[in-house]
Design a protein around this motif. Sequence first.
Motif, PDB file in Angstrom:
ATOM      1  N   ARG A 147       0.845  -1.199   0.000  1.00 29.51           N
ATOM      2  CA  ARG A 147       0.000   0.000   0.000  1.00 29.51           C
ATOM      3  C   ARG A 147       0.881   1.249   0.000  1.00 29.51           C
ATOM      4  N   PRO A 148       0.579   2.247  -0.830  1.00 29.01           N
ATOM      5  CA  PRO A 148       1.393   3.475  -0.856  1.00 29.01           C
ATOM      6  C   PRO A 148       1.416   4.161   0.512  1.00 29.01           C
ATOM      7  N   ILE A 149       2.530   4.820   0.795  1.00 27.30           N
ATOM      8  CA  ILE A 149       2.614   5.596   2.029  1.00 27.30           C
ATOM      9  C   ILE A 149       1.634   6.753   1.977  1.00 27.30           C
ATOM     10  N   TYR A 150       1.633   7.445   0.846  1.00 29.34           N
ATOM     11  CA  TYR A 150       0.794   8.642   0.715  1.00 29.34           C
ATOM     12  C   TYR A 150       0.550   8.927  -0.758  1.00 29.34           C
ATOM     13  N   LEU A 151      -0.665   9.311  -1.084  1.00 30.95           N
ATOM     14  CA  LEU A 151      -1.020   9.717  -2.440  1.00 30.95           C
ATOM     15  C   LEU A 151      -1.599  11.120  -2.360  1.00 30.95           C
ATOM     16  N   PRO A 152      -0.806  12.147  -2.658  1.00 32.34           N
ATOM     17  CA  PRO A 152      -1.247  13.538  -2.492  1.00 32.34           C
ATOM     18  C   PRO A 152      -2.556  13.857  -3.197  1.00 32.34           C
ATOM     19  N   GLU A 153      -2.792  13.207  -4.332  1.00 30.32           N
ATOM     20  CA  GLU A 153      -3.996  13.502  -5.105  1.00 30.32           C
ATOM     21  C   GLU A 153      -5.243  12.830  -4.541  1.00 30.32           C
ATOM     22  N   ASP A 154      -5.048  11.911  -3.603  1.00 28.99           N
ATOM     23  CA  ASP A 154      -6.165  11.138  -3.039  1.00 28.99           C
ATOM     24  C   ASP A 154      -6.594  11.746  -1.702  1.00 28.99           C
ATOM     25  N   VAL A 155      -7.670  12.474  -1.709  1.00 32.27           N
ATOM     26  CA  VAL A 155      -8.153  13.154  -0.499  1.00 32.27           C
ATOM     27  C   VAL A 155      -8.770  12.130   0.464  1.00 32.27           C
ATOM     28  N   PRO A 156      -8.378  12.154   1.735  1.00 30.17           N
ATOM     29  CA  PRO A 156      -8.947  11.212   2.709  1.00 30.17           C
ATOM     30  C   PRO A 156     -10.466  11.325   2.776  1.00 30.17           C
ATOM     31  N   LYS A 157     -11.125  10.189   2.935  1.00 34.86           N
ATOM     32  CA  LYS A 157     -12.582  10.167   3.035  1.00 34.86           C
ATOM     33  C   LYS A 157     -13.021  10.711   4.396  1.00 34.86           C
ATOM     34  N   ASN A 158     -14.188  11.313   4.436  1.00 35.56           N
ATOM     35  CA  ASN A 158     -14.720  11.823   5.706  1.00 35.56           C
ATOM     36  C   ASN A 158     -15.101  10.695   6.649  1.00 35.56           C
ATOM     37  N   LYS A 159     -15.544   9.571   6.067  1.00 37.19           N
ATOM     38  CA  LYS A 159     -15.951   8.426   6.878  1.00 37.19           C
ATOM     39  C   LYS A 159     -15.198   7.183   6.410  1.00 37.19           C
ATOM     40  N   TYR A 160     -14.556   6.496   7.350  1.00 36.83           N
ATOM     41  CA  TYR A 160     -13.797   5.280   7.018  1.00 36.83           C
ATOM     42  C   TYR A 160     -14.757   4.194   6.552  1.00 36.83           C
ATOM     43  N   ASP A 161     -14.474   3.596   5.387  1.00 37.58           N
ATOM     44  CA  ASP A 161     -15.355   2.576   4.830  1.00 37.58           C
ATOM     45  C   ASP A 161     -14.720   1.188   4.833  1.00 37.58           C
ATOM     46  N   GLY A 162     -13.629   1.041   5.570  1.00 34.70           N
ATOM     47  CA  GLY A 162     -12.977  -0.260   5.654  1.00 34.70           C
ATOM     48  C   GLY A 162     -11.746  -0.391   4.786  1.00 34.70           C
ATOM     49  N   VAL A 163     -11.569   0.529   3.847  1.00 32.94           N
ATOM     50  CA  VAL A 163     -10.420   0.479   2.940  1.00 32.94           C
ATOM     51  C   VAL A 163      -9.837   1.878   2.787  1.00 32.94           C
ATOM     52  N   SER A 164      -8.525   1.999   2.993  1.00 34.35           N
ATOM     53  CA  SER A 164      -7.829   3.267   2.757  1.00 34.35           C
ATOM     54  C   SER A 164      -6.834   3.069   1.627  1.00 34.35           C
ATOM     55  N   ASN A 165      -6.739   4.041   0.747  1.00 34.53           N
ATOM     56  CA  ASN A 165      -5.884   3.907  -0.436  1.00 34.53           C
ATOM     57  C   ASN A 165      -4.410   4.130  -0.135  1.00 34.53           C
ATOM     58  N   SER A 166      -4.114   4.685   1.027  1.00 32.10           N
ATOM     59  CA  SER A 166      -2.722   4.877   1.438  1.00 32.10           C
ATOM     60  C   SER A 166      -2.655   4.773   2.955  1.00 32.10           C
ATOM     61  N   SER A 167      -1.454   4.550   3.463  1.00 33.44           N
ATOM     62  CA  SER A 167      -1.284   4.465   4.913  1.00 33.44           C
ATOM     63  C   SER A 167      -1.628   5.797   5.575  1.00 33.44           C
ATOM     64  N   GLU A 205       3.224  17.161  10.945  1.00 36.22           N
ATOM     65  CA  GLU A 205       4.648  17.069  10.630  1.00 36.22           C
ATOM     66  C   GLU A 205       4.870  16.310   9.322  1.00 36.22           C
ATOM     67  N   PHE A 206       4.119  15.232   9.118  1.00 37.74           N
ATOM     68  CA  PHE A 206       4.237  14.436   7.891  1.00 37.74           C
ATOM     69  C   PHE A 206       4.004  15.313   6.670  1.00 37.74           C
ATOM     70  N   LEU A 207       2.945  16.100   6.665  1.00 44.10           N
ATOM     71  CA  LEU A 207       2.613  16.941   5.511  1.00 44.10           C
ATOM     72  C   LEU A 207       3.652  18.035   5.307  1.00 44.10           C
ATOM     73  N   CYS A 208       4.148  18.589   6.408  1.00 40.18           N
ATOM     74  CA  CYS A 208       5.184  19.620   6.290  1.00 40.18           C
ATOM     75  C   CYS A 208       6.438  19.052   5.636  1.00 40.18           C
ATOM     76  N   GLU A 209       6.860  17.878   6.087  1.00 39.32           N
ATOM     77  CA  GLU A 209       8.063  17.267   5.520  1.00 39.32           C
ATOM     78  C   GLU A 209       7.818  16.841   4.060  1.00 39.32           C
ATOM     79  N   TRP A 210       6.623  16.292   3.781  1.00 37.04           N
ATOM     80  CA  TRP A 210       6.317  15.850   2.429  1.00 37.04           C
ATOM     81  C   TRP A 210       6.363  17.021   1.443  1.00 37.04           C
ATOM     82  N   ASN A 211       5.895  18.152   1.894  1.00 38.25           N
ATOM     83  CA  ASN A 211       5.824  19.348   1.025  1.00 38.25           C
ATOM     84  C   ASN A 211       7.091  20.201   1.094  1.00 38.25           C
ATOM     85  N   GLY A 212       8.113  19.725   1.802  1.00 36.53           N
ATOM     86  CA  GLY A 212       9.377  20.436   1.874  1.00 36.53           C
ATOM     87  C   GLY A 212       9.307  21.725   2.665  1.00 36.53           C
ATOM     88  N   GLU A 213       8.397  21.786   3.605  1.00 37.39           N
ATOM     89  CA  GLU A 213       8.234  23.008   4.398  1.00 37.39           C
ATOM     90  C   GLU A 213       9.167  23.018   5.605  1.00 37.39           C
TER      91      GLU A 213
END
Length: 214
Positions: A147-167, A205-213
């Motif tokens: 499973r990908p660590i993170y997919l920037p283009e994939d917005v997290p769902k508001n409600k968990y449905d049992g499957v997440s597209n990234s960690s 912190e994850f998003l800051c580091e991912w975006n080089g901030e």
Amino acid sequence: MNYKEIIFDLKKDIRIYNSGSSHDYYHLIRVFNNAVNICKEIELTEDEEFIVLVSALLHDIGKNSVNDSTKMDEHEEKSSLLAKRILSKYHVSEKIIVMVENCIMNHRASKMTKNDNILVHILRDADKLDALGAIAIARTFSYDSSRPIYLPEDVPKNKYDGVSNSSFNHIVEKVLKLTPEVFYTESAKRIAKGRLDYARNYVTEFLCEWNGER
């Protein structure tokens, strides 16, 4: 054999149910430790505390023994049957075993009813705490290496449905939803607040580091 001796031996016995997954032997021990901490602040009889702690050690052993023909959702029943077999070996009374089975059968949040007793609530809180905080984040990233660590283009769902597209999405969709309000005991609520704060800070912190901030 007294209760402390039984628990000491059980910790050794359940090592054979180590699946190497996120619900491994160490998950059982962490849930046990969570239950110990919760029990310290609740007035329980010796029997009741034993029931909670034994249930914590045995609540997922069926999940670690599930074969290809068994649905994972059936692990409570398998865990309950295994618990009865194991505890009978220690000559634990039938009354205690029945109460342990009840805790195991109802430990998942989805099984919550207004008739749940305090022992079930403690086990449920102890189990949910392991799905929140630093350990939960580590479990998330180790769960599925494909499973990908993170997919920037994939917005997290508001409600968990049992499957997440990234960690990362799993953390946002599920871990961050375990707010203190979903816990029953006051001690679990307090512990949950600290773990939730950590998880929220991690996401920032994850998003800051991912975006080089930084």
